[in-house]
Design a protein around this motif. Structure first.
Motif, PDB file in Angstrom:
ATOM      1  N   SER A  11       0.802  -1.227   0.000  1.00 10.24           N
ATOM      2  CA  SER A  11       0.000   0.000   0.000  1.00 10.24           C
ATOM      3  C   SER A  11       0.833   1.274   0.000  1.00 10.24           C
ATOM      4  O   SER A  11       0.348   2.341   0.367  1.00 10.24           O
ATOM      5  N   LYS A  12       2.080   1.182  -0.413  1.00  9.54           N
ATOM      6  CA  LYS A  12       2.931   2.367  -0.540  1.00  9.54           C
ATOM      7  C   LYS A  12       2.662   3.016  -1.890  1.00  9.54           C
ATOM      8  O   LYS A  12       2.533   2.336  -2.907  1.00  9.54           O
ATOM      9  N   GLY A  59       5.801   7.691  -1.816  1.00  6.95           N
ATOM     10  CA  GLY A  59       6.361   7.309  -0.530  1.00  6.95           C
ATOM     11  C   GLY A  59       5.342   7.278   0.603  1.00  6.95           C
ATOM     12  O   GLY A  59       5.600   6.700   1.654  1.00  6.95           O
ATOM     13  N   TYR A  60       4.178   7.899   0.414  1.00  7.83           N
ATOM     14  CA  TYR A  60       3.121   7.812   1.416  1.00  7.83           C
ATOM     15  C   TYR A  60       2.582   6.384   1.425  1.00  7.83           C
ATOM     16  O   TYR A  60       2.770   5.632   0.478  1.00  7.83           O
ATOM     17  N   VAL A  61       1.864   6.049   2.494  1.00  8.39           N
ATOM     18  CA  VAL A  61       1.230   4.736   2.599  1.00  8.39           C
ATOM     19  C   VAL A  61      -0.274   4.963   2.746  1.00  8.39           C
ATOM     20  O   VAL A  61      -0.704   5.844   3.505  1.00  8.39           O
ATOM     21  N   LYS A  72       5.624   9.403   5.152  1.00  9.15           N
ATOM     22  CA  LYS A  72       6.674   8.654   5.842  1.00  9.15           C
ATOM     23  C   LYS A  72       6.991   9.339   7.168  1.00  9.15           C
ATOM     24  O   LYS A  72       7.045  10.571   7.248  1.00  9.15           O
TER      25      LYS A  72
END
Length: 115
Positions: A11-12, A59-61, A72
């Motif tokens: 889920s990144k 880079g967010y999840v 992050k």
């Protein structure tokens, strides 16, 4: 334009794509379009209006339980604000009324004034 995050198996967010509103009339319609175009199944619509807390970035999840994109974690000591899904220092940042700039010091767990 509607915006969609391409998600890895964890889920990144690996990329962000725009789809014309005429195509993405619903979230599922946008996902179906992108799936067909890229032959890739994991997409989630992102918004810049506070829906899903934060606009997705690489880079967010995506956290399904919170229905939120979470950036992050910048430092080990920082904690997640559950209402904003943003990371916050354990000590409030000083006011910058005089134009001072501060950087977080993870070693001392405090804000250092940059001179």
């Amino acid at each position: 334009m509607a915006t969609f995050a391409k998600l890895s198996l964890g889920s990144k967010v690996v990329s962000v794509h725009s789809v014309a509103d005429a195509v993405a009339t619903t979230e599922q319609a946008g996902i179906d379009f992108l799936n067909k175009l890229h032959n890739y199944p994991f997409w989630k619509q992102t918004f810049n209006d506070g829906t899903r807390k934060n606009d997705a970035g690489i880079g967010y999840v995506y956290d399904e339980d919170r229905d939120a994109f979470i950036p992050k974690k910048p430092y080990t000591s920082w904690v997640l604000n559950e209402s904003t899904c943003r990371w916050e220092a354990p000590v409030a940042k000083p006011d910058s009324e005089s134009g001072q700039i501060y950087n977080w010091n993870e070693e001392t767990k405090s804000w250092d004034e940059i001179v």
